[in-house]
Design an enzyme around this catalytic site. Structure first.
Site, PDB file in Angstrom:
ATOM      1  N   LYS A  24      -0.559  22.023   2.426  1.00 56.80           N
ATOM      2  CA  LYS A  24      -1.926  21.876   2.030  1.00 56.80           C
ATOM      3  C   LYS A  24      -2.274  23.363   2.336  1.00 56.80           C
ATOM      4  CE  LYS A  24      -5.620  20.435   4.435  1.00 56.80           C
ATOM      5  NZ  LYS A  24      -6.597  21.499   4.450  1.00 56.80           N
ATOM      6  N   ASN A  25      -2.451  23.982   3.680  1.00 56.88           N
ATOM      7  CA  ASN A  25      -2.802  25.112   3.927  1.00 56.88           C
ATOM      8  C   ASN A  25      -2.065  26.281   3.400  1.00 56.88           C
ATOM      9  OD1 ASN A  25      -4.842  23.593   5.249  1.00 56.88           O
ATOM     10  ND2 ASN A  25      -3.987  23.971   7.218  1.00 56.88           N
ATOM     11  N   CYS A 118     -14.433  19.313   5.628  1.00 56.98           N
ATOM     12  CA  CYS A 118     -14.470  18.317   6.707  1.00 56.98           C
ATOM     13  C   CYS A 118     -15.649  18.802   7.867  1.00 56.98           C
ATOM     14  CB  CYS A 118     -13.217  18.156   7.383  1.00 56.98           C
ATOM     15  SG  CYS A 118     -12.221  17.058   6.453  1.00 56.98           S
ATOM     16  N   ARG A 123     -18.310  25.883  11.540  1.00 56.00           N
ATOM     17  CA  ARG A 123     -17.686  26.636  10.452  1.00 56.00           C
ATOM     18  C   ARG A 123     -18.619  27.600   9.874  1.00 56.00           C
ATOM     19  NH1 ARG A 123     -13.309  22.207   7.807  1.00 56.00           N
ATOM     20  NH2 ARG A 123     -11.963  23.926   8.340  1.00 56.00           N
ATOM     21  N   ASP A 306      -5.198  20.709  14.161  1.00 58.54           N
ATOM     22  CA  ASP A 306      -5.158  19.735  13.251  1.00 58.54           C
ATOM     23  C   ASP A 306      -4.119  18.378  13.603  1.00 58.54           C
ATOM     24  OD1 ASP A 306      -6.533  21.096  11.376  1.00 58.54           O
ATOM     25  OD2 ASP A 306      -4.911  21.929  10.288  1.00 58.54           O
ATOM     26  N   ARG A 398      -7.333  14.049   1.058  1.00 61.34           N
ATOM     27  CA  ARG A 398      -7.753  15.461   1.244  1.00 61.34           C
ATOM     28  C   ARG A 398      -6.406  16.319   1.328  1.00 61.34           C
ATOM     29  NH1 ARG A 398     -13.141  17.799   3.083  1.00 61.34           N
ATOM     30  NH2 ARG A 398     -12.010  19.455   2.348  1.00 61.34           N
TER      31      ARG A 398
HETATM   32  C1  UD1 Z   1      -7.763  26.507   8.848  1.00 60.03           C
HETATM   33  C2  UD1 Z   1      -7.141  25.538   8.201  1.00 60.03           C
HETATM   34  C3  UD1 Z   1      -7.499  24.401   9.026  1.00 60.03           C
HETATM   35  C4  UD1 Z   1      -7.287  24.425  10.514  1.00 60.03           C
HETATM   36  C5  UD1 Z   1      -7.868  25.724  10.908  1.00 60.03           C
HETATM   37  C6  UD1 Z   1      -7.481  26.331  12.335  1.00 60.03           C
HETATM   38  C7  UD1 Z   1      -6.865  25.813   6.009  1.00 60.03           C
HETATM   39  C8  UD1 Z   1      -7.358  25.394   4.543  1.00 60.03           C
HETATM   40  N1  UD1 Z   1      -7.438  25.371   6.778  1.00 60.03           N
HETATM   41  O1  UD1 Z   1      -9.381  26.567   8.676  1.00 60.03           O
HETATM   42  O2  UD1 Z   1      -6.503  23.156   8.599  1.00 60.03           O
HETATM   43  O3  UD1 Z   1      -7.828  23.188  11.158  1.00 60.03           O
HETATM   44  O4  UD1 Z   1      -7.341  26.857  10.234  1.00 60.03           O
HETATM   45  O5  UD1 Z   1      -5.958  26.334  12.520  1.00 60.03           O
HETATM   46  O6  UD1 Z   1      -5.991  26.758   6.113  1.00 60.03           O
HETATM   47  N2  UD1 Z   1     -14.978  30.778  12.573  1.00 60.03           N
HETATM   48  C9  UD1 Z   1     -16.006  31.429  12.983  1.00 60.03           C
HETATM   49  N3  UD1 Z   1     -16.481  32.444  12.035  1.00 60.03           N
HETATM   50  C10 UD1 Z   1     -16.012  32.595  10.676  1.00 60.03           C
HETATM   51  C11 UD1 Z   1     -14.866  31.741  10.676  1.00 60.03           C
HETATM   52  C12 UD1 Z   1     -14.177  31.038  11.538  1.00 60.03           C
HETATM   53  O7  UD1 Z   1     -16.765  31.504  13.966  1.00 60.03           O
HETATM   54  O8  UD1 Z   1     -16.436  33.371  10.058  1.00 60.03           O
HETATM   55  C13 UD1 Z   1     -14.520  29.998  13.813  1.00 60.03           C
HETATM   56  C14 UD1 Z   1     -14.540  28.487  13.351  1.00 60.03           C
HETATM   57  O9  UD1 Z   1     -15.752  27.711  13.568  1.00 60.03           O
HETATM   58  C15 UD1 Z   1     -13.452  27.710  14.356  1.00 60.03           C
HETATM   59  C16 UD1 Z   1     -12.498  29.096  14.577  1.00 60.03           C
HETATM   60  O10 UD1 Z   1     -13.211  30.098  14.082  1.00 60.03           O
HETATM   61  O11 UD1 Z   1     -13.929  27.656  15.528  1.00 60.03           O
HETATM   62  C17 UD1 Z   1     -11.147  28.796  13.649  1.00 60.03           C
HETATM   63  O12 UD1 Z   1     -11.543  28.925  12.330  1.00 60.03           O
HETATM   64  P1  UD1 Z   1     -10.315  29.242  11.047  1.00 60.03           P
HETATM   65  O13 UD1 Z   1      -9.266  29.740  11.823  1.00 60.03           O
HETATM   66  O14 UD1 Z   1     -11.073  30.441  10.315  1.00 60.03           O
HETATM   67  O15 UD1 Z   1     -10.125  28.051  10.327  1.00 60.03           O
HETATM   68  P2  UD1 Z   1     -10.228  27.738   8.814  1.00 60.03           P
HETATM   69  O16 UD1 Z   1      -9.618  28.799   8.017  1.00 60.03           O
HETATM   70  O17 UD1 Z   1     -11.633  27.329   8.450  1.00 60.03           O
END
Ligand code: UD1
Length: 429
Positions: A24-25, A118, A123, A306, A398
């Site tokens: 998925k990712n 989710c 986020r 995850d 999902r």
């Molecule tokens: C992706 C994965 C998800 C996985 C996560 C962490 C996909 C589609 N999803 O989610 O399955 O659980 O990586 O391995 O690939 N953060 C901020 N500001 C931002 C962006 C992120 O503070 O602008 C924080 C988030 O709140 C969180 C952390 O950074 O605490 C990690 O987030 P991130 O690595 O961005 O996860 P996703 O890309 O949303």
């Protein structure tokens, strides 16, 4: 109102072998990146999950011609006619935020609502915006994400945290930007490298440097490609923790251990016999699980957030006390009350949970609150004595193509049924 739920009769060990669905990712950013070039991209082994369905609908709205036959998807982005992502779709999935980089890269403009997904934490998207601003993209404060990318050009970007999504967004915007972009403190997740591999096959110039940073040299256009998505390491990890919890011996075929090193090391500490080769990974569970004294989730190559909920489910059946700290998403413990309903002895302490492994899971009626909590409840159901009903199937769908089919193949007594909402069922407290 009737809703589908999963019914499991627990206590049966898992045996056999299984091939894992596409990741998925990896699929979500790769599909979104199709926007960047002309010509038809044919993507095989694309998982049949609802997050992919939403992404395909968003691609269609942008003007792409999309077709799907089983796990093969074709996307023709020769004509992009709309740079506005509709609210009703974007609010369904977190990865809709990747349309920001892709549309800005291709059309130099994008308009998106804030993303959904989710409810595992706040986020925010500050890292995405800050990084794109470094590339010369301007944002208007309108309550939506309105990007003006006329000034888009390569730059050095240092991420304050190695966010997976922000790294992907920078890559998507930088591939067609004039000049060179260097992403420092880039996320190291294998799905990032898969996105780069896909883009390079289309003519992009990206390279992961030995220090983990990613260098991108902007090109003018990207061409068509045929590509097969690699297996999903999180789905594979889910089934490994399921075998640990339920007992038995399973082999996951076609999955190189790369990407799962940390969870495999944890499973070994839990007393599992693991054989990991280039093309398969096998777990032999003695039926007794050792507790994990301390573990915290971390960006790759750390233990993936995850797989934290699936780990909790397995540790509920362990002997001894485990302490697990969640360091990525603050709301990842919403599965805890549901596991307690099934007899688990877990205490929440701020960003930690203390699990007193008691081998006392019993069947109950429970509901998923997010994708991975759903997987964890299925694992708990497999290990529990008696029957479990897991509601909230829309979350599980999902990310898991067909969790019932997969686990049935491994000998589990599990099925999908229509019935009353889990919440309406008598609960065993
Ligand atoms: C992706 C994965 C998800 C996985 C996560 C962490 C996909 C589609 N999803 O989610 O399955 O659980 O990586 O391995 O690939 N953060 C901020 N500001 C931002 C962006 C992120 O503070 O602008 C924080 C988030 O709140 C969180 C952390 O950074 O605490 C990690 O987030 P991130 O690595 O961005 O996860 P996703 O890309 O949303």
């Amino acid at each position: 109102m009737t809703l589908k739920h999963i019914t499991i009769t627990g206590g049966k060990p898992l045996y056999g072998q299984i091939k894992i669905q596409g990741s998925k990712n990896a699929a979500l950013p790769i599909l979104t990146s199709c926007i960047l070039g002309n010509g038809v991209c044919r993507i095989d082994n694309c998982p049949c999950i609802s997050d992919v369905d939403v992404t395909l609908r968003m691609l269609k709205t942008a003007g792409c011609r999309v077709s799907r036959g089983g796990s093969t998807v074709t996307v023709d982005a020769s004509q992009i006619t709309c740079c506005e992502v509709p609210e009703n779709e974007a609010s369904r999935i977190r990865s809709s935020i990747l349309f920001l980089g892709a549309l800005t890269g291709r059309c130099r403009t994008a308009s998106l609502p804030f993303p959904g997904g989710c409810a595992i934490g706040e986020r925010p998207v500050n890292l995405h915006i800050g990084a794109l601003e470094k590339l010369g993209v301007c944002f208007e404060d309108t309550g939506r994400l309105e990007a003006d990318g006329r000034g888009l050009r390569g730059a050095r970007v240092t991420l304050p945290f190695p966010s997976v999504g922000a790294t992907e967004n920078v890559i998507l915007a930088a591939v067609l930007a004039p000049g060179k972009t260097l992403i420092q403190n880039a996320a190291l997740e294998p799905e990032i490298d898969e996105l780069c591999e896909f883009l390079n096959l289309r003519g992009a110039r990206t390279v992961r440097k030995p220090d983990g940073s990613i260098l991108i040299e902007g090109v003018r256009t990207l061409g068509p490609v045929r590509y097969s998505i690699k297996p999903d390491r999180i789905v594979a990890g889910t089934y490994l923790f399921a075998a640990a919890a339920a007992g038995g011996k399973i082999r996951i075929c076609g999955l190189p251990a790369a990407g799962l090193e940390n969870p495999l090391a944890v499973l070994k500490k839990m007393g599992m016999k693991i054989t990991a080769e280039n093309s398969f990974c096998e777990i032999d569970s003695p039926g007794i699980i050792r507790a994990v004294p301390y573990l915290e989730t971390a960006p790759y190559p750390g233990f993936p957030t995850d797989l934290q909920s699936p780990l909790l489910a397995a540790l509920s059946e362990a002997r001894g006390e485990s302490l697990i700290r969640e360091r990525i998403f603050e709301n990842r413990f919403r599965v805890v009350p549901e596991l307690i309903r099934m007899g688990a002895k877990i205490k929440e302490e701020k960003d930690c949970v203390r699990i007193c492994g008691s081998q006392s899971l019993h069947g109950a009626s429970v509901a998923a609150t997010d994708l991975r909590s759903g997987a964890a409840l299925v694992i708990a159901g497999l290990a529990a004595r008696g029957a479990t009903k897991v509601g909230g199937l829309e979350y599980i769908e999902r990310g898991y193509e067909n969790i019932c089919r997969d686990l049935s193949l491994l000998g589990a007594e599990i099925s999908l049924s229509d019935g009353v909402l889990a919440e309406e069922m008598p609960r065993k407290v």
